[in-house]
Enzyme design. Structure first.
Site, PDB file in Angstrom:
ATOM      1  N   CYS A  27     -25.743 -52.073 -55.467  1.00 37.49           N
ATOM      2  CA  CYS A  27     -26.541 -51.136 -54.874  1.00 37.49           C
ATOM      3  C   CYS A  27     -28.093 -51.833 -54.473  1.00 37.49           C
ATOM      4  O   CYS A  27     -27.956 -52.901 -53.498  1.00 37.49           O
ATOM      5  CB  CYS A  27     -26.713 -49.878 -55.395  1.00 37.49           C
ATOM      6  SG  CYS A  27     -27.409 -48.719 -54.132  1.00 37.49           S
ATOM      7  N   HIS A 128     -21.078 -48.166 -55.659  1.00 39.26           N
ATOM      8  CA  HIS A 128     -21.440 -48.324 -57.011  1.00 39.26           C
ATOM      9  C   HIS A 128     -19.761 -48.323 -57.510  1.00 39.26           C
ATOM     10  O   HIS A 128     -19.236 -47.576 -57.762  1.00 39.26           O
ATOM     11  CB  HIS A 128     -21.993 -47.168 -57.560  1.00 39.26           C
ATOM     12  CG  HIS A 128     -23.360 -47.035 -57.254  1.00 39.26           C
ATOM     13  ND1 HIS A 128     -24.286 -47.451 -58.016  1.00 39.26           N
ATOM     14  CD2 HIS A 128     -24.015 -46.611 -56.016  1.00 39.26           C
ATOM     15  CE1 HIS A 128     -25.451 -47.258 -57.776  1.00 39.26           C
ATOM     16  NE2 HIS A 128     -25.403 -46.715 -56.493  1.00 39.26           N
ATOM     17  N   GLU A 130     -19.108 -48.749 -60.551  1.00 41.75           N
ATOM     18  CA  GLU A 130     -19.020 -47.874 -61.933  1.00 41.75           C
ATOM     19  C   GLU A 130     -18.454 -46.283 -61.474  1.00 41.75           C
ATOM     20  O   GLU A 130     -18.284 -45.712 -62.658  1.00 41.75           O
ATOM     21  CB  GLU A 130     -20.383 -48.096 -62.770  1.00 41.75           C
ATOM     22  CG  GLU A 130     -21.389 -47.214 -62.151  1.00 41.75           C
ATOM     23  CD  GLU A 130     -22.029 -47.984 -61.024  1.00 41.75           C
ATOM     24  OE1 GLU A 130     -23.056 -47.268 -60.660  1.00 41.75           O
ATOM     25  OE2 GLU A 130     -21.671 -49.181 -60.832  1.00 41.75           O
TER      26      GLU A 130
END
Length: 152
Positions: A27, A128, A130
């Site tokens: 990001c 992202h 994750e």
């Protein structure tokens, strides 16, 4: 950038990347690699030629949610990711690297933009991993394998 400067991290980050060690940005970690930004007046790290731009008017900002990524070329960090896989995004600005700088994947949200970047030891994503389920975890696993096998 101000937070990185205040903590004395700008020079170590630049030295780390220049030293050829594998680097993964997520990001803001992608955006800060560029030279300049439309957000504020501080210059970015300047590792990648280009500019950070605000997403276009007429679209809901921030861009939050799932969107597909079309990978432009094969890179070890993106291996095994099915075409047009969906990843989770949360951003109001996007990286706009200079042509041929290393755009590895694009996403469309009003306009097509760089959502994945790869050049030599440098890998970064606008999304992202994750928060992106199995495909996101695959990117992290691939990066760890890439980092373990990389030699400058």
């Amino acid at each position: 950038m101000r937070a990185l400067e205040t903590r004395g991290l700008v020079k170590p980050i630049k030295q780390y990347v220049a030293g050829g060690r594998p680097f993964l940005g997520v990001c803001l970690g992608l955006q800060l690699l560029l030279e300049r930004t439309d957000e504020g007046d501080a210059p970015c790290l300047g590792i990648v030629p280009g500019q950070v731009r605000r997403l276009p008017g007429g679209m809901k900002v921030p861009h939050m949610g799932w969107n597909s990524v079309d990978f432009e070329f094969d890179h070890p960090v993106f291996r095994g990711i099915p075409p047009a896989s969906h990843f989770y995004f949360v951003h109001s600005y996007y990286a706009d690297p200079d042509k041929n700088a290393g755009v590895a994947g694009t996403t469309t949200y009003g306009i097509p933009f760089c959502s994945a970047f790869a050049r030599d030891n440098l890998v970064a994503t606008q999304f992202h991993p994750e928060k992106s389920g199995t495909v996101g975890l695959r990117i992290y696993r691939n990066f760890l394998e890439f980092a373990g096998n990389y030699s400058a």
